[in-house]
Design a protein around this motif. Sequence first.
Motif, PDB file in Angstrom:
ATOM      1  N   PRO A  97       0.912  -1.217   0.220  1.00  0.00           N
ATOM      2  CA  PRO A  97      -0.029  -0.008   0.093  1.00  0.00           C
ATOM      3  C   PRO A  97       0.883   1.205  -0.011  1.00  0.00           C
ATOM      4  CG  PRO A  97      -0.134  -0.946   2.144  1.00  0.00           C
ATOM      5  CD  PRO A  97       0.663  -2.151   1.051  1.00  0.00           C
ATOM      6  N   TYR A  98       0.787   2.159  -1.078  1.00  0.00           N
ATOM      7  CA  TYR A  98       1.415   3.318  -1.208  1.00  0.00           C
ATOM      8  C   TYR A  98       0.442   4.786  -0.281  1.00  0.00           C
ATOM      9  CZ  TYR A  98      -1.647   4.694  -5.102  1.00  0.00           C
ATOM     10  OH  TYR A  98      -2.505   4.955  -5.705  1.00  0.00           O
ATOM     11  N   MET A  99      -0.690   4.282  -0.324  1.00  0.00           N
ATOM     12  CA  MET A  99      -1.658   5.311   0.515  1.00  0.00           C
ATOM     13  C   MET A  99      -2.705   4.436   1.427  1.00  0.00           C
ATOM     14  SD  MET A  99      -3.782   8.030  -1.774  1.00  0.00           S
ATOM     15  CE  MET A  99      -4.981   6.738  -2.427  1.00  0.00           C
ATOM     16  N   LEU A 100      -2.935   5.405   2.313  1.00  0.00           N
ATOM     17  CA  LEU A 100      -4.227   4.932   3.297  1.00  0.00           C
ATOM     18  C   LEU A 100      -5.181   5.896   3.178  1.00  0.00           C
ATOM     19  CD1 LEU A 100      -2.580   3.707   6.547  1.00  0.00           C
ATOM     20  CD2 LEU A 100      -2.932   2.456   4.530  1.00  0.00           C
ATOM     21  N   GLU A 101      -6.435   5.642   3.052  1.00  0.00           N
ATOM     22  CA  GLU A 101      -7.567   6.589   2.953  1.00  0.00           C
ATOM     23  C   GLU A 101      -8.319   6.290   4.077  1.00  0.00           C
ATOM     24  OE1 GLU A 101      -8.660   8.860   1.224  1.00  0.00           O
ATOM     25  OE2 GLU A 101      -8.303   8.584  -0.977  1.00  0.00           O
ATOM     26  N   SER A 102      -8.886   7.386   4.819  1.00  0.00           N
ATOM     27  CA  SER A 102      -9.883   7.286   5.941  1.00  0.00           C
ATOM     28  C   SER A 102     -11.037   6.501   5.638  1.00  0.00           C
ATOM     29  CB  SER A 102     -10.156   8.854   6.302  1.00  0.00           C
ATOM     30  OG  SER A 102     -10.900   9.502   5.311  1.00  0.00           O
ATOM     31  N   ALA A 103     -11.738   6.403   6.796  1.00  0.00           N
ATOM     32  CA  ALA A 103     -12.913   5.555   6.623  1.00  0.00           C
ATOM     33  C   ALA A 103     -13.924   5.932   5.685  1.00  0.00           C
ATOM     34  CB  ALA A 103     -13.453   5.431   7.969  1.00  0.00           C
ATOM     35  N   ILE A 104     -14.495   5.093   5.043  1.00  0.00           N
ATOM     36  CA  ILE A 104     -15.934   5.145   4.248  1.00  0.00           C
ATOM     37  C   ILE A 104     -17.002   5.700   4.999  1.00  0.00           C
ATOM     38  CG2 ILE A 104     -17.714   3.982   2.908  1.00  0.00           C
ATOM     39  CD1 ILE A 104     -15.524   4.544   1.026  1.00  0.00           C
ATOM     40  N   THR A 105     -17.726   6.718   4.753  1.00  0.00           N
ATOM     41  CA  THR A 105     -19.034   7.200   5.272  1.00  0.00           C
ATOM     42  C   THR A 105     -20.243   7.087   4.609  1.00  0.00           C
ATOM     43  OG1 THR A 105     -18.886   9.524   4.857  1.00  0.00           O
ATOM     44  CG2 THR A 105     -17.563   8.912   6.785  1.00  0.00           C
ATOM     45  N   LEU A 106     -21.432   7.133   5.325  1.00  0.00           N
ATOM     46  CA  LEU A 106     -22.451   7.576   4.516  1.00  0.00           C
ATOM     47  C   LEU A 106     -22.475   8.946   4.384  1.00  0.00           C
ATOM     48  CD1 LEU A 106     -25.535   5.599   6.320  1.00  0.00           C
ATOM     49  CD2 LEU A 106     -25.022   5.364   3.872  1.00  0.00           C
ATOM     50  N   VAL A 107     -23.119   9.507   2.993  1.00  0.00           N
ATOM     51  CA  VAL A 107     -23.068  10.919   2.985  1.00  0.00           C
ATOM     52  C   VAL A 107     -24.565  11.240   2.442  1.00  0.00           C
ATOM     53  CG1 VAL A 107     -22.288  12.818   1.366  1.00  0.00           C
ATOM     54  CG2 VAL A 107     -20.777  10.678   1.825  1.00  0.00           C
ATOM     55  N   SER A 108     -25.006  12.210   2.956  1.00  0.00           N
ATOM     56  CA  SER A 108     -26.451  13.048   2.834  1.00  0.00           C
ATOM     57  C   SER A 108     -26.305  14.398   2.594  1.00  0.00           C
ATOM     58  CB  SER A 108     -27.317  12.842   4.107  1.00  0.00           C
ATOM     59  OG  SER A 108     -27.037  13.550   5.167  1.00  0.00           O
ATOM     60  N   LEU A 109     -27.333  15.021   2.092  1.00  0.00           N
ATOM     61  CA  LEU A 109     -27.469  16.385   1.721  1.00  0.00           C
ATOM     62  C   LEU A 109     -27.936  17.098   3.204  1.00  0.00           C
ATOM     63  CD1 LEU A 109     -29.391  16.623  -1.726  1.00  0.00           C
ATOM     64  CD2 LEU A 109     -26.846  16.826  -1.425  1.00  0.00           C
ATOM     65  N   PRO A 110     -27.312  18.287   3.399  1.00  0.00           N
ATOM     66  CA  PRO A 110     -27.768  18.816   4.756  1.00  0.00           C
ATOM     67  C   PRO A 110     -29.145  18.904   5.147  1.00  0.00           C
ATOM     68  CG  PRO A 110     -26.801  20.599   3.255  1.00  0.00           C
ATOM     69  CD  PRO A 110     -26.661  19.247   2.427  1.00  0.00           C
ATOM     70  N   GLN A 111     -30.091  19.047   3.996  1.00  0.00           N
ATOM     71  CA  GLN A 111     -31.381  19.032   4.263  1.00  0.00           C
ATOM     72  C   GLN A 111     -32.175  17.925   4.486  1.00  0.00           C
ATOM     73  OE1 GLN A 111     -29.785  20.169   1.656  1.00  0.00           O
ATOM     74  NE2 GLN A 111     -30.905  19.957  -0.254  1.00  0.00           N
ATOM     75  N   SER A 112     -31.510  16.742   4.030  1.00  0.00           N
ATOM     76  CA  SER A 112     -32.021  15.384   4.000  1.00  0.00           C
ATOM     77  C   SER A 112     -33.141  15.184   4.915  1.00  0.00           C
ATOM     78  CB  SER A 112     -31.093  14.193   4.143  1.00  0.00           C
ATOM     79  OG  SER A 112     -31.718  13.056   3.962  1.00  0.00           O
ATOM     80  N   ARG A 113     -34.346  14.777   4.467  1.00  0.00           N
ATOM     81  CA  ARG A 113     -35.521  14.332   5.540  1.00  0.00           C
ATOM     82  C   ARG A 113     -35.191  13.024   6.219  1.00  0.00           C
ATOM     83  NH1 ARG A 113     -38.877  10.030   3.155  1.00  0.00           N
ATOM     84  NH2 ARG A 113     -38.423   9.393   1.261  1.00  0.00           N
ATOM     85  N   TRP A 114     -34.128  12.319   5.962  1.00  0.00           N
ATOM     86  CA  TRP A 114     -33.631  11.319   6.812  1.00  0.00           C
ATOM     87  C   TRP A 114     -32.835  11.327   8.050  1.00  0.00           C
ATOM     88  CZ3 TRP A 114     -35.936   6.690   5.695  1.00  0.00           C
ATOM     89  CH2 TRP A 114     -36.586   6.586   4.543  1.00  0.00           C
TER      90      TRP A 114
END
Length: 277
Positions: A97-114
């Motif tokens: 591995p030449y690089m490490l990425e941070s954790a995957i997340t769930l992404v939502s819009l700021p006004q999401s109804r969820w």
Amino acid sequence: MQWLRVCCLWLLLPWQDITAEPLQLVDTLASLQPQAAAPSVEAQLVLRVLRQYPSPYTLVDISRNRAREWTKTAGNACIPWLRKTAARERDYLFTLPYMLESAITLVSLPQSRWHTQLEQLQDANGNISLAQLLQLKRPPLIGIELNRSYGDRLDAVLQQNQGHPAIYTRSTAGEFVGSMLPMLHKGFVDLMLEYPKIAARSGSALRYWPLAEAEPYNPVHFACSRTPQGEKIVALLNQSIRHQATSKDYQQLLLQSFAETERGRVLRDWQHMLLTP
């Protein structure tokens, strides 16, 4: 002191005098071209590794799907920024591995109804279980990308829920990481899985939800042709990766996507990954 010990251990690893081996780097590589403005951190890390590669190399800018097929049939091709999986190891040879990425997340819009529902699903650490989210009677529609690995645990959840009506998978692979973002912005999906660093490049306000099944970091590799030429290329790239890893500048680039409190642990873990012969 810790870094000095690691460097000394590297000197004990088998060091091969490998004949020069030309390399074709294939993928959507616009960010690696000399005319690219303000290259991303990922591009800078790849270019630094290539800077130490002791043989000529060429950049072949083609679609991600074509790049994967090209590398399977060519003798001396590699794809950058790829996660290693058991399935992919049947088709490619992988570097360290030449690089490490941070954790995957769930992404939502700021006004999401969820948001209210998602907040109710958070555990004591603020994490949401993707498996639990998919068990809701009426879950949100979650966008994922075809032929992409999100980490062993998340991949397992997605595999177990293959065909679930709440999972939207693009019928064709995106030509760049983060290609699901326009669908989120247009409301075609409610949530998506993505690295915060990638999602933030849209320039829009977004909200990120940590996932219980996400790996704390994600190793990123070059995937190369499974041929004798590919074996030489992997060995040469590994030498270059180990050389670059001694650079403080390289370390700082690699750790940029991690919180300050995580960086010491991430660096130590990466150093141990690089000790693999």
